[in-house]
Scaffold this motif. Structure first.
Motif, PDB file in Angstrom:
ATOM      1  N   ILE A  32       0.836  -1.207   0.000  1.00 51.64           N
ATOM      2  CA  ILE A  32       0.000   0.000   0.000  1.00 51.64           C
ATOM      3  C   ILE A  32       0.869   1.253   0.000  1.00 51.64           C
ATOM      4  N   LEU A  33       1.972   1.206   0.777  1.00 54.36           N
ATOM      5  CA  LEU A  33       2.888   2.348   0.790  1.00 54.36           C
ATOM      6  C   LEU A  33       3.477   2.572  -0.599  1.00 54.36           C
ATOM      7  N   GLN A  34       3.852   1.459  -1.248  1.00 58.45           N
ATOM      8  CA  GLN A  34       4.414   1.587  -2.594  1.00 58.45           C
ATOM      9  C   GLN A  34       3.377   2.123  -3.561  1.00 58.45           C
ATOM     10  N   GLU A  35       2.117   1.615  -3.450  1.00 59.79           N
ATOM     11  CA  GLU A  35       1.066   2.107  -4.335  1.00 59.79           C
ATOM     12  C   GLU A  35       0.812   3.595  -4.114  1.00 59.79           C
ATOM     13  N   HIS A  36       0.730   4.013  -2.834  1.00 58.89           N
ATOM     14  CA  HIS A  36       0.491   5.424  -2.539  1.00 58.89           C
ATOM     15  C   HIS A  36       1.655   6.279  -3.025  1.00 58.89           C
ATOM     16  N   THR A  37       2.885   5.757  -2.808  1.00 58.33           N
ATOM     17  CA  THR A  37       4.066   6.524  -3.218  1.00 58.33           C
ATOM     18  C   THR A  37       4.113   6.667  -4.731  1.00 58.33           C
ATOM     19  N   GLU A  38       3.848   5.567  -5.434  1.00 56.90           N
ATOM     20  CA  GLU A  38       3.869   5.637  -6.901  1.00 56.90           C
ATOM     21  C   GLU A  38       2.747   6.526  -7.430  1.00 56.90           C
ATOM     22  N   TRP A 202      -7.190  19.864 -13.186  1.00 63.86           N
ATOM     23  CA  TRP A 202      -6.239  19.164 -14.053  1.00 63.86           C
ATOM     24  C   TRP A 202      -5.827  17.823 -13.451  1.00 63.86           C
ATOM     25  N   LEU A 203      -5.527  17.821 -12.146  1.00 60.24           N
ATOM     26  CA  LEU A 203      -5.115  16.579 -11.489  1.00 60.24           C
ATOM     27  C   LEU A 203      -6.246  15.559 -11.489  1.00 60.24           C
ATOM     28  N   ASP A 204      -7.465  16.031 -11.242  1.00 59.66           N
ATOM     29  CA  ASP A 204      -8.602  15.103 -11.229  1.00 59.66           C
ATOM     30  C   ASP A 204      -8.823  14.458 -12.592  1.00 59.66           C
ATOM     31  N   SER A 205      -8.509  15.192 -13.650  1.00 64.51           N
ATOM     32  CA  SER A 205      -8.718  14.660 -14.996  1.00 64.51           C
ATOM     33  C   SER A 205      -7.579  13.765 -15.466  1.00 64.51           C
ATOM     34  N   GLN A 206      -6.425  13.876 -14.811  1.00 64.73           N
ATOM     35  CA  GLN A 206      -5.249  13.147 -15.283  1.00 64.73           C
ATOM     36  C   GLN A 206      -4.814  12.005 -14.365  1.00 64.73           C
ATOM     37  N   ALA A 207      -5.068  12.123 -13.066  1.00 65.07           N
ATOM     38  CA  ALA A 207      -4.545  11.111 -12.141  1.00 65.07           C
ATOM     39  C   ALA A 207      -5.364  11.111 -10.866  1.00 65.07           C
ATOM     40  N   SER A 208      -5.296   9.990 -10.164  1.00 65.44           N
ATOM     41  CA  SER A 208      -5.927   9.866  -8.850  1.00 65.44           C
ATOM     42  C   SER A 208      -4.906  10.287  -7.804  1.00 65.44           C
ATOM     43  N   VAL A 209      -5.192  11.398  -7.149  1.00 62.30           N
ATOM     44  CA  VAL A 209      -4.212  11.984  -6.234  1.00 62.30           C
ATOM     45  C   VAL A 209      -4.155  11.161  -4.951  1.00 62.30           C
ATOM     46  N   LYS A 210      -2.961  10.736  -4.581  1.00 62.21           N
ATOM     47  CA  LYS A 210      -2.705  10.064  -3.318  1.00 62.21           C
ATOM     48  C   LYS A 210      -1.712  10.904  -2.533  1.00 62.21           C
ATOM     49  N   GLY A 211      -1.985  11.118  -1.280  1.00 64.12           N
ATOM     50  CA  GLY A 211      -1.074  11.881  -0.454  1.00 64.12           C
ATOM     51  C   GLY A 211      -1.257  13.379  -0.653  1.00 64.12           C
ATOM     52  N   ARG A 212      -0.167  14.111  -0.511  1.00 64.94           N
ATOM     53  CA  ARG A 212      -0.195  15.577  -0.512  1.00 64.94           C
ATOM     54  C   ARG A 212       0.747  16.094  -1.576  1.00 64.94           C
ATOM     55  N   LEU A 213       0.351  17.201  -2.252  1.00 65.37           N
ATOM     56  CA  LEU A 213       1.175  17.819  -3.284  1.00 65.37           C
ATOM     57  C   LEU A 213       1.401  19.280  -2.921  1.00 65.37           C
ATOM     58  N   GLY A 270       5.911  15.813  -3.580  1.00 69.51           N
ATOM     59  CA  GLY A 270       4.879  14.821  -3.265  1.00 69.51           C
ATOM     60  C   GLY A 270       5.134  14.231  -1.896  1.00 69.51           C
ATOM     61  N   LEU A 271       4.125  14.244  -1.028  1.00 68.15           N
ATOM     62  CA  LEU A 271       4.262  13.754   0.344  1.00 68.15           C
ATOM     63  C   LEU A 271       3.232  12.649   0.605  1.00 68.15           C
ATOM     64  N   VAL A 272       3.709  11.554   1.199  1.00 72.80           N
ATOM     65  CA  VAL A 272       2.832  10.468   1.649  1.00 72.80           C
ATOM     66  C   VAL A 272       3.085  10.280   3.138  1.00 72.80           C
ATOM     67  N   SER A 273       2.106  10.610   3.948  1.00 71.10           N
ATOM     68  CA  SER A 273       2.284  10.554   5.400  1.00 71.10           C
ATOM     69  C   SER A 273       2.057   9.150   5.924  1.00 71.10           C
ATOM     70  N   LYS A 274       2.700   8.859   7.065  1.00 73.43           N
ATOM     71  CA  LYS A 274       2.529   7.557   7.694  1.00 73.43           C
ATOM     72  C   LYS A 274       1.104   7.367   8.185  1.00 73.43           C
ATOM     73  N   SER A 279      -4.131   4.674   8.130  1.00 75.25           N
ATOM     74  CA  SER A 279      -5.579   4.720   7.944  1.00 75.25           C
ATOM     75  C   SER A 279      -6.005   3.827   6.774  1.00 75.25           C
ATOM     76  N   GLY A 280      -5.139   3.725   5.757  1.00 76.60           N
ATOM     77  CA  GLY A 280      -5.442   2.857   4.620  1.00 76.60           C
ATOM     78  C   GLY A 280      -5.342   1.380   4.965  1.00 76.60           C
ATOM     79  N   THR A 281      -4.520   1.068   5.998  1.00 77.44           N
ATOM     80  CA  THR A 281      -4.362  -0.339   6.386  1.00 77.44           C
ATOM     81  C   THR A 281      -5.206  -0.708   7.598  1.00 77.44           C
ATOM     82  N   LYS A 282      -6.015   0.207   8.082  1.00 74.60           N
ATOM     83  CA  LYS A 282      -6.836  -0.094   9.266  1.00 74.60           C
ATOM     84  C   LYS A 282      -7.799  -1.248   8.975  1.00 74.60           C
ATOM     85  N   ASN A 283      -8.488  -1.158   7.848  1.00 74.44           N
ATOM     86  CA  ASN A 283      -9.414  -2.240   7.490  1.00 74.44           C
ATOM     87  C   ASN A 283      -8.674  -3.551   7.286  1.00 74.44           C
TER      88      ASN A 283
END
Length: 583
Positions: A32-38, A202-213, A270-274, A279-283
């Protein structure tokens, strides 16, 4: 024992399932970290492409202005003169050149606005006349700086060179000086105002934003923050380059990627917080916990069921063993299945069968031995009375001169005394001595008509033998084979070794046995051991044969050979054992 097995197995399963759950959780967390980071890196790359296009559009506009002398002269004249004079200048050019449509910087700016929908407004300010011309898609507006109360210095502060953020209008701005290409004197400036909301579209039309920009200037100013926290502020954490795969401490531990946008002076962070990963791995964590507990409970239930099944089998075996120990030899275990416990039960049942057979064998042997002694000695109820009475008769015979009668009484007394002994096992020497006394009695009774011989290997005389094996065979001779009308009656007893066995042979020259009767006797000897009952009163060949096989096994026994009118030979086969040994 089974409870310990259940506890141990359950502990092992808990540890194994726990370790497996932790490994799966760690693997999924890394995935999940790799997916969010990528995904975050992809969004940052998309944003960098968008900002690079905006910057290249600005540069392209300036290149068109300075690359076309007509446009640059017109713009410099506009900045250095009053607006009315600029209009006259445009009319003169139109009249002079005779063109219906002249190229103008205003047309260039309007075309530029139409090409990039992220531009909200373009402003051109004059350093000489202190006015500002604002261009938007809908209109253009000329404003005098002095009339609006703004000074030149305040305008430069509001629109510094390069990139900046205008908090009042909520836009990020790119500003640049305009200089006379001939004198290089500053004539004014141009500012391009970009709507940051178009970045999100623009971001919504081009990519699914993960994390912070974040979009930052080289001085650390934040032009865009996807979380809306640091927009228009200086970012408090220095990020001039990517820190790699390590967690960095910002507002919270985060993974950071920094993309420099060439010579534009901008960088996309690009920032991906712990916390977002957690929260993504809670489920996932909750699901793994539930699944692990379910597997542990299922494993425990299955193990407990199987162990209980085997525990009941073992308890059944233990109860059966206790009943055997209490004397119930008829106890048998009925155990289904094909496992080791079933094999133990089978061996247990076999042991019970052999134990019963062994006890029956010993019991039958004792009964047959006692029966032999009872039949041979019906008067042994009070042996001391018999010994004393025979001794009194013998002494009286001696007194009256009947010495021969006295000797016969003495032999009879010795024989009775030997047979009355409680021991059932004697030596071959003692058994031969009993037969000798018995034969001496008959020699005196049939004086001159009977003779006997005894031959034995001296080394075999000390071997053990069941009492009263030879005497019944000798007695059978006098009952069935002796010829009282003849003087040449003979009976012989020999003892010899045959390997690990001893052969005791009783042979006579009596009347013999008819063929039919011999076959009946042989068939009787080959049959099963005769049961004991109240009518059992024989200690003949069958009794001797049964006692030998019960004590020594089926390899031993009695064999008989006879020819009618010539005599009979009876052979007893027993194992060679020293005195005190048992089969």
């Amino acid at each position: 024992m089974f409870n310990k097995i259940v506890v141990l197995y359950s502990t092992v399963m808990i540890v194994l399932f726990g370790v497996a759950a932790v490994l799966v959780y760690q693997y999924q967390t890394q995935r999940i970290l790799q997916e969010h980071t990528e995904a975050n890196l992809k969004s940052a790359q998309v944003l960098s492409v968008y900002l690079t296009r905006q910057y290249e559009g600005v540069l392209g506009m300036f290149q068109q202005i300075y690359g076309d002398a007509t446009l640059s002269d017109e713009l410099i004249y506009f900045l250095n003169n009053e607006y009315e004079n600029y209009l006259n200048y445009r009319l003169d050019l139109y009249y002079k050149n005779g063109e219906q449509r002249l190229r103008s910087f205003t047309t260039l700016l309007k075309n530029y606005l139409e090409q990039d929908h992220g531009i909200r407004e373009v402003s051109i300010s004059s350093s000489v006349n202190h006015f500002v011309m604002n261009f938007s898609r809908k209109n253009q507006e000329l404003m005098n700086e002095n009339a609006s109360g703004e000074s030149r210095t305040s305008h430069q502060q509001r629109n510094p060179q390069g990139w900046s953020f205008n908090r009042e209008e909520d836009v990020y701005v790119y500003s640049r000086e305009l200089r006379d290409p001939w004198t290089l004197k500053q004539a004014g400036g141009i500012s391009v105002k970009f709507d940051h909301r178009h970045i999100e579209a623009w971001l919504d039309s081009q990519a699914s934003v993960k994390g912070r920009l974040l979009v930052m200037t080289s001085q650390g100013g934040v032009l865009y923050d996807s979380k809306g926290v640091y927009g228009g502020q200086v970012y408090p954490y220095g990020l001039s380059r990517s820190p790699g795969d390590e967690w960095v401490m910002l507002d919270e531990p985060s993974k950071a990627r920094v993309l420099q946008l060439g010579s534009s002076g901008l960088s996309v962070v690009g920032l991906v917080s712990k916390s977002s990963i957690e929260s993504g791995t809670k489920n996932l964590r909750d699901g793994l916990l539930i699944i692990t507990l379910a597997f542990i409970m299922a494993s425990f239930a299955i193990t407990f069921t199987i162990i209980s099944k085997y525990s009941k089998k073992v308890q059944r075996i233990i109860r059966s063993m206790n009943r055997i120990g209490e004397g119930d030899l008829s106890t048998r275990i009925q155990m289904p299945g094909e496992d080791e416990l079933q094999q133990i039960s089978t061996r247990f049942n076999d042991m019970g069968d052999r134990l019963e057979q062994y006890i029956d064998k010993i019991y039958t042997t004792e009964l047959k031995q006692k029966q032999a002694e009872l039949v041979a000695l019906q008067a042994q109820i009070n042996p001391h009375f018999l010994y004393n009475t025979l001794e009194s008769i013998r002494m009286k015979a001696y007194v009256q001169g009947a010495r021969e009668v006295g000797d016969m009484i003495y032999s009879l007394s010795v024989m009775f005394k030997s047979m009355a002994k409680k021991s059932t096992v004697v030596t071959i020497s003692e058994e031969l001595e009993l037969c000798k006394v018995y034969l001496n009695l008959f020699e005196k009774r049939y004086e001159g008509q009977l003779r006997h011989t005894l031959e034995a290997d001296p080394q075999l005389l000390g071997c053990s033998i069941i009492k009263l094996l030879l005497q019944p065979i000798v007695e059978n001779y006098f009952v069935h084979g002796f010829r009282p009308a003849e003087d040449e009656n003979w009976i012989g007893i020999s003892v010899e070794q045959d390997g690990s066995y001893i052969l005791l042979t009783v042979e006579d020259n009596g009347t013999g046995i008819p063929m039919e009767r011999l076959e009946e006797i042989t068939h009787s000897l080959e049959g099963p051991v005769a049961p004991m009952d109240k009518d059992y009163a024989s200690i003949g060949l069958k009794n001797v044969h049964d006692r030998i096989q019960i004590n020594y096994g089926s390899a031993c026994g009695v064999s008989i050979h006879s020819t009618e009118g010539q005599g009979t030979r009876v052979i007893l086969k027993i194992p060679m054992m020293a005195r005190g040994e048992t089969a």
